[in-house]
Design an enzyme around this catalytic site. Structure first.
Site, PDB file in Angstrom:
ATOM      1  N   GLY A 181      36.623 -48.904 -15.920  1.00  0.00           N
ATOM      2  CA  GLY A 181      37.282 -50.054 -16.520  1.00  0.00           C
ATOM      3  C   GLY A 181      36.380 -51.261 -16.676  1.00  0.00           C
ATOM      4  O   GLY A 181      36.852 -52.365 -16.921  1.00  0.00           O
ATOM      5  N   GLU A 186      27.366 -54.528 -31.680  1.00  0.00           N
ATOM      6  CA  GLU A 186      28.693 -54.297 -31.094  1.00  0.00           C
ATOM      7  C   GLU A 186      29.726 -54.167 -32.198  1.00  0.00           C
ATOM      8  O   GLU A 186      29.745 -54.961 -33.144  1.00  0.00           O
ATOM      9  CB  GLU A 186      29.032 -55.482 -30.179  1.00  0.00           C
ATOM     10  CG  GLU A 186      29.820 -55.108 -28.964  1.00  0.00           C
ATOM     11  CD  GLU A 186      29.053 -54.182 -28.019  1.00  0.00           C
ATOM     12  OE1 GLU A 186      29.218 -52.951 -28.120  1.00  0.00           O
ATOM     13  OE2 GLU A 186      28.287 -54.698 -27.189  1.00  0.00           O
ATOM     14  N   SER A 229      32.437 -45.387 -18.440  1.00  0.00           N
ATOM     15  CA  SER A 229      32.670 -44.382 -17.398  1.00  0.00           C
ATOM     16  C   SER A 229      33.311 -43.147 -18.017  1.00  0.00           C
ATOM     17  O   SER A 229      33.080 -42.032 -17.559  1.00  0.00           O
ATOM     18  CB  SER A 229      33.548 -44.957 -16.282  1.00  0.00           C
ATOM     19  OG  SER A 229      34.786 -45.370 -16.801  1.00  0.00           O
ATOM     20  N   LEU A 267      31.528 -49.941 -19.162  1.00  0.00           N
ATOM     21  CA  LEU A 267      30.211 -49.298 -19.033  1.00  0.00           C
ATOM     22  C   LEU A 267      30.301 -47.806 -19.368  1.00  0.00           C
ATOM     23  O   LEU A 267      29.452 -47.022 -18.978  1.00  0.00           O
ATOM     24  CB  LEU A 267      29.657 -49.505 -17.617  1.00  0.00           C
ATOM     25  CG  LEU A 267      29.362 -50.963 -17.271  1.00  0.00           C
ATOM     26  CD1 LEU A 267      28.982 -51.109 -15.798  1.00  0.00           C
ATOM     27  CD2 LEU A 267      28.243 -51.534 -18.155  1.00  0.00           C
ATOM     28  N   ASP A 277      29.351 -49.267 -34.581  1.00  0.00           N
ATOM     29  CA  ASP A 277      29.185 -47.799 -34.646  1.00  0.00           C
ATOM     30  C   ASP A 277      30.240 -47.135 -35.517  1.00  0.00           C
ATOM     31  O   ASP A 277      29.931 -46.256 -36.321  1.00  0.00           O
ATOM     32  CB  ASP A 277      29.093 -47.157 -33.245  1.00  0.00           C
ATOM     33  CG  ASP A 277      30.293 -47.345 -32.351  1.00  0.00           C
ATOM     34  OD1 ASP A 277      31.200 -48.131 -32.700  1.00  0.00           O
ATOM     35  OD2 ASP A 277      30.344 -46.689 -31.281  1.00  0.00           O
ATOM     36  N   ASP A 308      28.774 -44.450 -27.330  1.00  0.00           N
ATOM     37  CA  ASP A 308      28.829 -44.229 -25.885  1.00  0.00           C
ATOM     38  C   ASP A 308      28.364 -42.822 -25.525  1.00  0.00           C
ATOM     39  O   ASP A 308      27.580 -42.626 -24.585  1.00  0.00           O
ATOM     40  CB  ASP A 308      30.254 -44.438 -25.360  1.00  0.00           C
ATOM     41  CG  ASP A 308      30.792 -45.810 -25.711  1.00  0.00           C
ATOM     42  OD1 ASP A 308      29.988 -46.674 -26.099  1.00  0.00           O
ATOM     43  OD2 ASP A 308      32.012 -46.006 -25.610  1.00  0.00           O
TER      44      ASP A 308
HETATM   45  C1  GLA Z   1      33.698 -49.098 -27.212  1.00  0.00           C
HETATM   46  C2  GLA Z   1      33.652 -47.842 -28.088  1.00  0.00           C
HETATM   47  C3  GLA Z   1      32.299 -47.719 -28.785  1.00  0.00           C
HETATM   48  C4  GLA Z   1      31.966 -49.012 -29.529  1.00  0.00           C
HETATM   49  C5  GLA Z   1      32.114 -50.231 -28.612  1.00  0.00           C
HETATM   50  C6  GLA Z   1      31.947 -51.530 -29.346  1.00  0.00           C
HETATM   51  O1  GLA Z   1      32.800 -48.968 -26.167  1.00  0.00           O
HETATM   52  O2  GLA Z   1      33.877 -46.699 -27.303  1.00  0.00           O
HETATM   53  O3  GLA Z   1      32.315 -46.619 -29.664  1.00  0.00           O
HETATM   54  O4  GLA Z   1      32.755 -49.139 -30.680  1.00  0.00           O
HETATM   55  O5  GLA Z   1      33.396 -50.252 -27.980  1.00  0.00           O
HETATM   56  O6  GLA Z   1      30.661 -51.655 -29.825  1.00  0.00           O
END
Ligand code: GLA
Length: 379
Positions: free
Chosen positions: A135, A44, A140, A138, A47, A185
């Protein structure tokens, strides 16, 4: 009150979307495209630091039914949110109302300016339906972007390289939604498959699918805290800036390259926040590799411990959790989880937890009465 994110039926979603299109536009849709939301098992806030992530597709999708029009106008509406988006493909595309339309505008604009030649769908009408809660952390928004991009591919009869499609959707999010997100994502929504995790190297963009078959004897559950999520955006951008400042101080291209010895150079008082952020990133990248090793050797207690460590680090070092989320994670452990953590950007949203298969029967929502927030933000 927290809520288990269960699977939704993709065939029912497609049917609903086709019916919605026909009711709105008075003719049949020519194509239907869809893309899933995602949750992240571990990795987390790594990225955008060129690091490693391990997301998976959730069994909930966003679908777009569309048909060409004779002119150069695009009209998009849906049951998932109020408002109608109308634009001309021959005029400059900018941000506007409705807000969800910015994801669609961004993807269309990026398709039209592709360096390898415009991906031009021509004018079209589209209707959107979604089973991905908005929101809830996940993705969206990524599901919407990738579903729109897939619909445009079908209308234009040209397929993009999957990585190019993910990158295009990410640029749309940066430019039109103003969120400086990483690539996780969009890559997860384009590439992740059912019952598998997707290990991504966010620097090289190499990826491998890591299987988690039913025979493994464990399952990952996703639980929505239903907490208000409004704080997220400004704080997210702040974390991105802090990581970049930490890397600059260390003379590194990104925190991906930081080693233990480097971190100590940040540990003095004035840099203690940068130290904490960098410490999380370095440890979290290591945890991703350890998690993959644990999955490949069926070492579920180790995987659970890594999820717990990740949550503690996000709470204490990265400071993107909330007390109610910490309580939810604790409740999941009390309900028998081998490990649990917040997932996604933080400040509300969802938790993921690892359970022995079948041990989730006790997960009736009343087990989590501590969380009483109700979400107000639409995105
Ligand atoms: C959000 C961002 C992702 C990532 C996460 C944390 O979802 O869109 O790119 O940085 O937070 O891991």
């Amino acid at each position: 009150m927290a809520r288990l994110i269960d699977a939704a039926d993709p065939a029912a979603l497609e049917e609903r979307t086709r019916r919605g299109f026909a009711a709105r536009f008075g003719r049949d849709a020519r194509i239907v495209a869809s893309a899933p939301g995602r949750a992240n098992l571990i990795g987390e806030h790594t990225d955008y630091n060129d690091g490693f992530v391990l997301p998976f597709a959730i069994a909930r999708r966003t679908a777009v039914a569309a048909a060409p029009r004779a002119d150069r106008v695009v009209e998009v509406a849906g049951a998932f949110a109020p408002g109608t988006l109308r634009l001309s493909l021959d005029a400059p595309i900018g941000r506007g109302e409705p807000r969800w339309g910015d994801y669609v505008r961004g993807v269309i604009d990026e398709c039209l300016v592709l360096p390898q030649g415009a991906l031009d769908p021509g004018g079209f009408d589209a209707w959107i339906e979604s089973d991905v809660p908005a929101g809830a952390g996940l993705s969206s928004s990524a599901a919407l972007e990738v579903a729109i991009a897939a619909a445009i591919e079908m209308l234009a009869r040209r397929t993009l390289d999957p990585l190019a499609k993910a990158a295009l959707c990410r640029r749309a999010e940066h430019r039109f939604a103003g969120v400086p997100c990483g690539i996780m994502d969009q890559m997860a929504s384009v590439l992740a498959r059912e019952n598998e995790l997707l290990l991504i190297d966010c620097r090289s963009l190499e990826f491998v699918h890591v299987e988690l078959p039913a025979s493994a004897g464990v399952e990952i559950v996703v639980v929505d805290s239903e907490l208000p999520h409004d704080l997220g955006e400004g704080e997210f951008a702040k974390r991105v800036e802090q990581c970049s400042a930490a890397a600059t101080k260390l003379g590194l291209a990104s925190l991906r390259d930081a080693r233990q010895g480097d971190l100590e150079r940040l540990a003095c008082d004035e840099d203690s926040i940068l130290y904490a952020r960098a410490r999380h990133v370095v440890d979290e990248n290591r945890r991703v590799h350890e998690a993959v090793a644990a999955i490949r050797t069926n070492d579920w207690s180790r995987l659970g411990a890594l999820l717990d460590e990740s949550h503690a680090s996000l709470r204490d070092l990265y400071q993107v959790s909330r007390p109610e989320m910490d309580a939810l994670v604790e409740d999941l452990r009390c309900a028998g989880a081998l490990g649990a953590r917040m997932t996604g950007g933080g400040f509300g949203g969802c938790a993921v937890a690892l359970f022995e298969r079948g041990a989730t029967r006790s997960l009736a929502p009343p087990r989590w009465p501590k969380n009483t927030g109700s979400r107000s933000s639409p995105a």
